[in-house]
Write a protein that holds these residues in place. Structure first.
Motif, short mmCIF file in Angstrom:
data_model
loop_
_atom_site.label_atom_id
_atom_site.label_comp_id
_atom_site.label_asym_id
_atom_site.label_seq_id
_atom_site.Cartn_x
_atom_site.Cartn_y
_atom_site.Cartn_z
N THR A 434 0.84 -1.20 0.00
CA THR A 434 0.00 0.00 0.00
C THR A 434 0.88 1.25 0.00
O THR A 434 2.07 1.20 0.32
N GLY A 435 0.27 2.37 -0.36
CA GLY A 435 1.03 3.61 -0.41
C GLY A 435 1.61 4.01 0.93
O GLY A 435 2.74 4.52 1.00
N ARG A 436 0.87 3.77 2.02
CA ARG A 436 1.36 4.14 3.35
C ARG A 436 2.59 3.32 3.73
O ARG A 436 3.59 3.86 4.21
N ASN A 437 2.55 2.00 3.48
CA ASN A 437 3.70 1.16 3.81
C ASN A 437 4.89 1.47 2.92
O ASN A 437 6.04 1.42 3.37
N LEU A 438 4.62 1.79 1.64
CA LEU A 438 5.73 2.15 0.75
C LEU A 438 6.43 3.40 1.26
O LEU A 438 7.66 3.51 1.15
N GLU A 439 5.69 4.35 1.77
CA GLU A 439 6.30 5.57 2.30
C GLU A 439 7.19 5.27 3.51
O GLU A 439 8.29 5.81 3.64
N GLU A 440 6.72 4.38 4.39
CA GLU A 440 7.53 4.01 5.55
C GLU A 440 8.79 3.26 5.14
O GLU A 440 9.88 3.49 5.68
N ILE A 441 8.67 2.35 4.16
CA ILE A 441 9.84 1.60 3.69
C ILE A 441 10.83 2.53 3.02
O ILE A 441 12.05 2.39 3.19
N ARG A 442 10.35 3.50 2.27
CA ARG A 442 11.24 4.45 1.61
C ARG A 442 12.01 5.27 2.65
O ARG A 442 13.22 5.52 2.51
N GLY A 443 11.34 5.70 3.71
CA GLY A 443 12.03 6.45 4.77
C GLY A 443 13.05 5.59 5.50
O GLY A 443 14.14 6.06 5.86
N LEU A 444 12.70 4.31 5.71
CA LEU A 444 13.63 3.41 6.37
C LEU A 444 14.87 3.18 5.52
O LEU A 444 16.00 3.17 6.02
N LEU A 445 14.67 2.98 4.22
CA LEU A 445 15.81 2.78 3.32
C LEU A 445 16.69 4.03 3.28
O LEU A 445 17.93 3.93 3.27
N GLN A 446 16.10 5.20 3.26
CA GLN A 446 16.88 6.43 3.22
C GLN A 446 17.72 6.60 4.49
O GLN A 446 18.81 7.16 4.45
N ARG A 447 17.23 6.09 5.59
CA ARG A 447 17.95 6.24 6.85
C ARG A 447 19.05 5.20 7.02
O ARG A 447 20.11 5.49 7.58
N LEU A 448 18.81 3.99 6.50
CA LEU A 448 19.77 2.90 6.73
C LEU A 448 20.78 2.75 5.61
O LEU A 448 21.89 2.26 5.84
N ASP A 449 20.44 3.11 4.39
CA ASP A 449 21.33 2.92 3.25
C ASP A 449 22.30 4.11 3.16
O ASP A 449 22.15 5.00 2.33
N VAL A 450 23.27 4.12 4.03
CA VAL A 450 24.27 5.19 4.09
C VAL A 450 25.65 4.55 4.08
O VAL A 450 25.82 3.38 4.45
N PRO A 451 26.67 5.28 3.61
CA PRO A 451 28.03 4.71 3.63
C PRO A 451 28.50 4.45 5.05
O PRO A 451 28.29 5.26 5.95
N VAL A 452 29.14 3.30 5.22
CA VAL A 452 29.64 2.91 6.53
C VAL A 452 31.06 3.44 6.69
O VAL A 452 31.88 3.35 5.77
N ARG A 453 31.34 4.00 7.83
CA ARG A 453 32.67 4.53 8.10
C ARG A 453 33.68 3.39 8.20
O ARG A 453 33.33 2.26 8.59
N GLN A 454 34.91 3.67 7.84
CA GLN A 454 35.95 2.65 7.79
C GLN A 454 37.02 2.95 8.82
O GLN A 454 37.24 4.10 9.21
N VAL A 455 37.70 1.89 9.21
CA VAL A 455 38.74 1.98 10.24
C VAL A 455 39.99 1.26 9.73
O VAL A 455 39.91 0.14 9.22
N LEU A 456 41.12 1.93 9.84
CA LEU A 456 42.41 1.33 9.53
C LEU A 456 43.06 0.92 10.84
O LEU A 456 43.29 1.74 11.73
N ILE A 457 43.36 -0.37 10.95
CA ILE A 457 43.96 -0.91 12.17
C ILE A 457 45.39 -1.30 11.85
O ILE A 457 45.63 -2.15 10.98
#
Length: 736
Positions: A434-457
């Motif tokens: 449904t349109g309401r669930n698609l909006e929630e999934i789109r917001g979730l993807l926008q929040r979680l699909d971000v570049p992950v920071r890296q660490v040099l050990i």
């Protein structure tokens, strides 16, 4: 109730045309308070002979003697008038006579405090005659017996330490003190009769009470210490006996936190003011009423009328259900209006809901039924809503992982009719819902699909060794012979296997020839026989000598002597530095290893067949970093440094020397941390000798072998994590 509270409420209700009964009650209360409160009307002062100053305080009517105390830093004299209002036009009055600087009068908390500011401390007397209170400063006249008793019962002295103190006898509690800490905390210190005194601490409203069990209180300590001027959460400290115990009540103000602890025979209660962040957190845990305060006193009044009165008082929009019935009797004094509303609703089984700026009030079952009906309607609309398809591009994460997150039972992001599929080639989600669930999934993807920071050990494994060995040895052979003209001869030599060819010599004397053949014979003793190697008496050489000296002496009279001295000294220093370096993403495990695999044979079963297996002897680094919000790094680390020892083969297979560290640490960004170290030292001394002869001073060196070993090994592991935020930083870090 204070007049400053009642009079504004009364004036406001008159302007809003409140209920007549309510106005009468408030007016009566205000009039009673106004009539019962004495007022400080006038202050007179005069300079007297002998550098004395007299200050007269005039009240509107006679009252009880004030509570008096003095401070020495700064020098002040304070008088507290309970239940007295301040009627002076100015709060501060300059005096400037002798050591008296000024006088200040402040009304707060149902009392008026008069403070006399001095340039230096001086003796004083306070007397009360009717409605006049006289303060005599720098007076040499001794106070009367009545004045001494009054001051002993109502005054409190403050020592140079800046606290309120009361001395006690040694029979029970020895002392009670109040001190202000460096950061504004208030400390109440009680010197106990002994360290075994039992103490119970509890909190009652705005007071912290400490009860000392089976303890008595001297008469001079039964008093109240007013410590408002010290700017701490503590307002007053009151101590009094309670049966066989002693109760110390600490009155507080504002939001505070307290800590009670005991050291030896001193019990301390420390109260500190809460920070704004702590106060905000505390307010979240409790309901805070911030409405204007009012007083309600009604007998058998309709609930709808009370709701109408509250709506008029607060000027809010309120809708009451037709099903609200019944009457209520209530008496609320100085209560916030929102708290009064909640009390009325709970009493009559009502609930409220706020929609915009309108408050709806109805019976709780009615509101619950209405909300249930609304939820069912929303559920029906959701079930009948049309489905839509949408393509969602995943940039930094794996689309399959994100699809598993959407399908998990814990999240329930998809409706019963929704589904999700993945296109691995383009890393895209195909979602139908449904349109309401698609909006929630789109917001979730926008929040979680971000570049992950890296660490040099970066890790460094350092193995340092410092070895030392020294051996001294000797081989000693001696052969002697004796003979006579009767061709009798005694030949003496060593009994240990020889190591050099015999040094034969022929003596032309008759006693050195064979009696039958007359042929000369060898005077040395061979061992083994016929080997031509002269036997030894002492055989204690160095195993692997680095230097040796042979002394071969032929015939000396009838004796043959051979001597060899051997020595070895070995020193070695070395360092093995291994530096594994790995780059990984936040919360993702990385492994780097380098080394060799050692083959070995193992049995494959009862048939006797063998198979070849391999054992790792590697340098390995396993790390899982976690970047904290303040840019520090938590690491799960495991470091292995294994080496094959080819000097100690077992069936042709070398054993593996293992060095390993496994830990979890918190490190600042770019900080080098020593994870751990192992220091090993091997120190030995060995000596082999011929019994008795080896213990002879000086000459004993010819009959013994000594060996010294002193080996040091040290292992250190260093780790340096660095947060890498860009590709350029990654390339530069890997080049370095």
């Amino acid at each position: 109730m204070n007049r400053r509270i009642l009079f504004p409420i009364l004036q406001r209700l008159r302007m809003r045309r409140a209920h007549p009964g309510l106005l009468l009650v408030l007016a009566a209360l205000a009039t009673g308070v106004a009539a019962a409160a004495p007022v400080l009307e006038e202050v007179d002062f005069a300079a007297l002979p002998g550098n004395r100053v007299q200050i007269d305080l005039t009240l509107s009517e006679a009252t009880s003697p004030p509570e008096t105390f003095a401070t020495q830093s700064p020098p002040r004299i304070a008088l507290d008038f309970p239940g007295v209002a301040n009627g002076l036009e100015a709060k501060t009055l300059p005096i400037r006579m002798g050591a008296v600087h000024s006088l200040a009068a402040v009304e707060a908390g149902e009392r008026t405090r008069v403070v006399v500011n001095l340039d230096e401390t001086m003796p004083y007397q306070v007397t009360t005659r009717g409605r006049r209170v006289t303060i005599a400063l720098n007076s040499d006249e001794p106070p009367s017996a009545a004045e001494r008793r009054a001051r002993a019962a109502s005054s409190s002295r403050v020592p140079d330490t800046g606290g309120a103190r009361a001395a006690a006898t040694d029979a029970a509690i020895r002392d009670i003190e109040f001190r202000r800490g460096a950061t504004g905390e208030g400390r109440v210190l009680v010197k106990l009769p002994s360290a075994d005194t039992r103490i119970a601490v509890r909190e009652e409203g705005e007071r912290v009470i400490a009860e000392l069990v089976d303890t008595s209180l001297p008469q001079r300590l039964i008093r109240r210490l007013d410590v408002t001027d010290f700017a701490t959460p503590v307002v007053a400290v009151e101590s009094r006996p309670k049966g066989g115990n002693v109760e110390i009540a600490i009155t507080t103000s504002g939001e505070y936190d307290y800590l009670a602890y005991q050291s030896e025979d001193v019990f301390t209660v420390e109260l500190r003011e809460l920070t704004p962040a702590e106060q905000e957190q505390l307010q979240r845990r409790q309901i805070v009423y911030s409405g204007d305060r009012l007083t309600l006193n009604f007998q058998d009044i309709e609930v709808r009328s009370v709701l109408q009165l509250l709506a008029d008082f607060t000027d809010i929009n309120m809708v009451a259900s037709d099903s609200i019935q019944g009457n209520i009797t209530l008496r609320l004094k100085n209560v916030p209006w929102d708290q009064a509303l909640d009390i009325i609703l709970k009493t009559k089984g009502l609930s409220k809901r706020k929609v915009g700026n309108v408050i709806m009030v109805a019976p709780t079952p009615e509101i619950a039924a209405q909300e249930e009906l609304e939820l069912k309607s929303q559920q029906t609309i959701e079930e009948l809503a049309p489905l839509r398809s949408e393509f969602l591009q995943v940039n930094y994460a794996k689309a399959t992982d994100f699809a598993g997150l959407l399908k998990s039972a814990e999240n329930q992001l998809l409706s019963e009719r929704g589904n999700v599929s993945v296109d691995p080639r383009t890393n895209t989600l195909i979602v139908r819902d449904t349109g309401r669930n698609l909006e929630e999934i789109r917001g979730l993807l926008q929040r979680l699909d971000v570049p992950v920071r890296q660490v040099l050990i970066e890790s460094r494994v350092v193995i340092a060794n410092d070895d030392f060995a020294r051996d001294l040895g000797v081989r000693f052979g001696f052969t002697g012979s004796t003979g006579s003209q009767g061709n009798q001869e005694l030949l003496v030599g060593g009994g240990l296997p020889g190591y050099l060819s015999s040094t034969a010599f022929v003596d032309k004397g008759p006693f050195m020839r064979d009696a039958l053949t007359g042929a000369p014979y060898n005077s040395a003793i061979d061992l083994p026989a016929g080997s031509g190697q002269e036997a030894l008496m002492v055989n204690l050489p160095v195993n692997d000598p680095s230097g040796a000296v042979n002394f071969l002496i032929g015939k000396v009279g009838s004796y043959l002597l051979q001597l060899e001295l051997s020595a070895m000294q070995r020193e070695g220093r070395g360092e093995i530095i291994s530096s594994p370096r790995v780059l990984t993403s936040d919360q993702h495990q990385a492994t780097i290893k380098v080394g060799q695999e050692i083959p070995y044979q193992e049995s494959a079963g009862q048939s006797g067949a063998t198979s070849t297996s391999f054992k790792d002897a590697v340098l390995q680094l396993d790390v899982t970093p976690h970047i904290t919000p303040d840019d520090r790094i938590i690491m799960d680390l495991k470091v292995n440094k294994d080496n094959a020892d080819y000097t100690n083969l077992v069936n042709g297979v070398p054993p593996v020397d293992t060095r390993s560290i496994e830990t979890k640490v918190l490190v600042n960004n770019g900080e080098t941390l020593v994870l751990g170290g192992v220091f090993e030292r091997e120190k030995t001394f060995q000596r082999e000798q011929v019994p008795w002869l080896g213990s002879v001073p000086v000459l004993g060196h010819l009959f013994r072998n000594t060996a010294r070993v002193d080996n040091n090994n040290e292992l250190l592991v260093f780790v340096t994590p660095k947060i890498v935020n860009s590709d350029l930083q990654v390339q530069a870090a890997m080049r370095n």
